[in-house]
Design a protein around this motif. Structure first.
Motif, mmCIF file in Angstrom:
data_model
loop_
_atom_site.group_PDB
_atom_site.id
_atom_site.type_symbol
_atom_site.label_atom_id
_atom_site.label_comp_id
_atom_site.label_asym_id
_atom_site.label_seq_id
_atom_site.Cartn_x
_atom_site.Cartn_y
_atom_site.Cartn_z
ATOM 1 N N ARG A 57 0.403 -0.799 0.076
ATOM 2 C CA ARG A 57 -0.049 -0.281 -0.077
ATOM 3 C C ARG A 57 0.992 1.211 -0.181
ATOM 4 O O ARG A 57 0.834 2.356 -0.878
ATOM 5 C CB ARG A 57 -0.727 -0.069 1.231
ATOM 6 N N ALA A 58 2.478 1.090 0.743
ATOM 7 C CA ALA A 58 2.830 2.691 0.742
ATOM 8 C C ALA A 58 3.304 3.126 -0.548
ATOM 9 O O ALA A 58 3.482 3.195 -0.886
ATOM 10 C CB ALA A 58 4.132 2.320 1.586
ATOM 11 N N MET A 59 3.796 1.666 -1.497
ATOM 12 C CA MET A 59 4.679 1.968 -2.504
ATOM 13 C C MET A 59 3.110 2.943 -3.368
ATOM 14 O O MET A 59 3.481 3.198 -4.350
ATOM 15 C CB MET A 59 4.497 0.750 -3.506
ATOM 16 N N VAL A 60 1.753 2.420 -3.412
ATOM 17 C CA VAL A 60 1.094 2.724 -3.918
ATOM 18 C C VAL A 60 0.505 3.981 -4.257
ATOM 19 O O VAL A 60 0.234 4.518 -5.173
ATOM 20 C CB VAL A 60 -0.384 1.700 -4.270
ATOM 21 N N ASP A 61 0.906 4.651 -2.686
ATOM 22 C CA ASP A 61 0.556 5.563 -2.203
ATOM 23 C C ASP A 61 1.921 6.652 -3.106
ATOM 24 O O ASP A 61 1.159 7.537 -3.226
ATOM 25 C CB ASP A 61 0.323 5.944 -0.483
ATOM 26 N N GLU A 62 2.937 6.354 -2.743
ATOM 27 C CA GLU A 62 3.717 7.132 -3.081
ATOM 28 C C GLU A 62 3.318 7.497 -4.337
ATOM 29 O O GLU A 62 3.789 8.276 -5.101
ATOM 30 C CB GLU A 62 5.011 6.326 -3.138
ATOM 31 N N ILE A 63 2.785 6.562 -5.522
ATOM 32 C CA ILE A 63 2.878 6.944 -7.433
ATOM 33 C C ILE A 63 1.729 7.982 -7.239
ATOM 34 O O ILE A 63 2.564 9.165 -8.172
ATOM 35 C CB ILE A 63 1.672 5.753 -7.486
ATOM 36 N N PHE A 64 1.169 8.330 -6.587
ATOM 37 C CA PHE A 64 0.386 9.656 -6.256
ATOM 38 C C PHE A 64 1.088 10.589 -5.263
ATOM 39 O O PHE A 64 0.372 11.763 -6.230
ATOM 40 C CB PHE A 64 -1.338 9.529 -5.390
ATOM 41 N N ALA A 65 2.186 10.443 -5.400
ATOM 42 C CA ALA A 65 2.678 11.567 -4.179
ATOM 43 C C ALA A 65 3.813 12.080 -4.705
ATOM 44 O O ALA A 65 4.471 12.969 -4.810
ATOM 45 C CB ALA A 65 2.977 11.434 -2.840
ATOM 46 N N GLU A 66 4.523 11.291 -5.617
ATOM 47 C CA GLU A 66 5.696 11.522 -7.192
ATOM 48 C C GLU A 66 5.398 13.014 -8.217
ATOM 49 O O GLU A 66 3.829 12.831 -8.197
ATOM 50 C CB GLU A 66 6.499 10.656 -7.727
ATOM 51 N N PRO A 67 6.380 13.817 -7.138
ATOM 52 C CA PRO A 67 5.982 15.356 -8.024
ATOM 53 C C PRO A 67 6.069 15.239 -9.320
ATOM 54 O O PRO A 67 5.311 16.389 -10.025
ATOM 55 C CB PRO A 67 6.792 16.297 -6.922
ATOM 56 N N TRP A 68 6.864 14.492 -9.861
ATOM 57 C CA TRP A 68 6.691 14.558 -11.375
ATOM 58 C C TRP A 68 5.360 14.019 -12.160
ATOM 59 O O TRP A 68 5.985 13.759 -13.386
ATOM 60 C CB TRP A 68 8.041 14.722 -11.937
ATOM 61 N N ARG A 69 4.347 13.144 -11.259
ATOM 62 C CA ARG A 69 3.976 12.217 -12.500
ATOM 63 C C ARG A 69 2.637 13.233 -12.331
ATOM 64 O O ARG A 69 2.143 14.169 -11.824
ATOM 65 C CB ARG A 69 3.285 11.593 -11.218
ATOM 66 N N ASP A 70 2.002 12.869 -13.470
ATOM 67 C CA ASP A 70 0.312 14.092 -13.378
ATOM 68 C C ASP A 70 -0.514 12.929 -13.694
ATOM 69 O O ASP A 70 -1.313 12.724 -14.302
ATOM 70 C CB ASP A 70 0.781 14.582 -14.779
ATOM 71 N N MET A 71 -0.721 12.664 -12.706
ATOM 72 C CA MET A 71 -2.182 11.065 -12.667
ATOM 73 C C MET A 71 -3.050 11.705 -12.740
ATOM 74 O O MET A 71 -3.799 11.116 -13.707
ATOM 75 C CB MET A 71 -1.855 10.789 -11.064
ATOM 76 N N GLN A 72 -3.676 12.867 -13.606
ATOM 77 C CA GLN A 72 -4.944 12.967 -14.077
ATOM 78 C C GLN A 72 -4.787 13.198 -15.397
ATOM 79 O O GLN A 72 -5.735 12.681 -16.035
ATOM 80 C CB GLN A 72 -5.041 15.237 -14.352
#
Length: 336
Positions: A57-72
């Motif tokens: 779960r911590a790794m999945v949370d990190e995906i959303f927290a990484e500043p260089w990603r644009d999940m939208q």
């Protein structure tokens, strides 16, 4: 030698269509509030595919927290009528690429929803968004759409092959029994010390130099050089010549994988020695200290991953140290 601009070579779709309505899922970008469902779906997919690794779960949370990603813009979730996540797609282009700009594609479909064409639709969206991301990078470099697939996952491999992806690189997970005697090695003029935060930027720069001659490796930009939730500072070591960082081993602990594989282990995430310092036994010394730390923490095995065509001969080195192959991954790509 590339001749056309990346915006042309990548051949990005002007409009990126969502998977069709007849697949009976509703599609939208993923956001942090979906992390729990995404973690659950990734776990079910890994179990169905027989993967030995689990996303915590911590790794999945990190995906959303990484500043260089644009999940939208770079993610997609397919939800059933009850609001349950049944399929996902995520595209990532890391900011540090300077030799080959790479779009990493990741997706999955709940096993109960397979056989309906959802996987093909997810892959079509992934490829389309990946091409858009490569074009948007503006980097006039060779480019790659890339996806890692478990070597034994034949259905997944057929899916990517049918979409025009080719297997271009093989990676091996290796383990060593920590009950066996550990190597006893020292290197004149070099001392091995525990990692500490004030060394971390020098370790990042040493890593970029050490992996400059490794196929598929790209420099880690400062915003990417963030140690994940499973980083173990007490299992991480740095080789120093005076005050100069000449090598390093970074380690992680993945408790979620222990019940899957049936044993505990310490994982050597990154191991590197700067080119001018190779051939002196520094890598062995680093691994020896890491393995001793794993064993002192009660781990049964040491594990690491290696590119089977690594130019430093690492695969053979690990075999001589008692590591044995236990699992394989294949990199499928479209070269652009």
């Amino acid at each position: 030698m590339t001749t056309e601009p990346i915006a042309v070579r990548a051949d990005p779709p002007v409009h990126l269509d969502l998977p069709p309505a007849h697949l009976e899922l509703t599609w939208r970008p993923l956001h942090a509030g979906d992390a729990g469902q995404l973690h659950g779906l990734m776990t079910v997919v890994a179990e169905a595919d027989g993967s030995p690794a689990r996303m915590s779960r911590a790794m999945v949370d990190e995906i959303f927290a990484e500043p260089w990603r644009d999940m939208q813009r770079d993610s997609l979730g397919g939800f059933d009528g009850g609001g349950a996540l049944r399929a996902f797609a995520i595209v990532a282009v890391r900011p540090g690429d300077v030799r080959t700009v790479r779009a990493f594609l990741q997706g999955g479909v709940h096993p109960a929803w397979r056989g309906r064409g959802i996987g093909r639709a997810v892959l079509a969206w992934l490829e389309g968004r990946g091409r858009q991301k490569l074009a948007e990078s503006g980097k006039e470099l060779p480019a790659r759409l890339a996806v890692f697939v478990d070597e034994h996952a034949r259905d997944n491999r057929r899916l990517y092959a049918a979409a025009g992806f080719s297997p271009i690189r093989w990676y091996t997970e290796m383990r060593r029994d920590l009950a066996d005697p550990l190597p006893d090695v020292s290197v004149d003029g070099v001392r091995i010390e525990p990692w500490r935060p004030e060394l971390d930027e020098a370790v990042r720069l040493a890593h970029n130099e050490a992996f400059a001659d490794h196929w598929g490796s790209e420099p880690r930009a400062p915003e990417e050089w963030k140690h994940g939730p499973h980083f173990m500072p007490e299992w991480t070591f740095v080789a120093l010549a005076g005050d100069e960082v000449v090598g390093y081993v970074l380690s992680g602990r993945y408790d979620d994988d222990f019940p899957v594989v049936g044993y505990s282990f310490g994982y050597s995430e990154l191991l590197g020695v700067r080119r001018a310092w190779r051939g002196r036994g520094i890598a062995v010394a680093l691994l020896a200290d890491a393995m001793a730390a794993y064993r002192a923490s009660g781990m049964a095995y040491a594990m690491l991953g290696v590119d089977t065509a690594n130019p430093s001969g690492a695969h053979g080195l690990y075999e001589r140290l008692g590591y044995r192959a236990v699992h394989g991954e294949v990199l499928y790509s479209v070269e652009i």
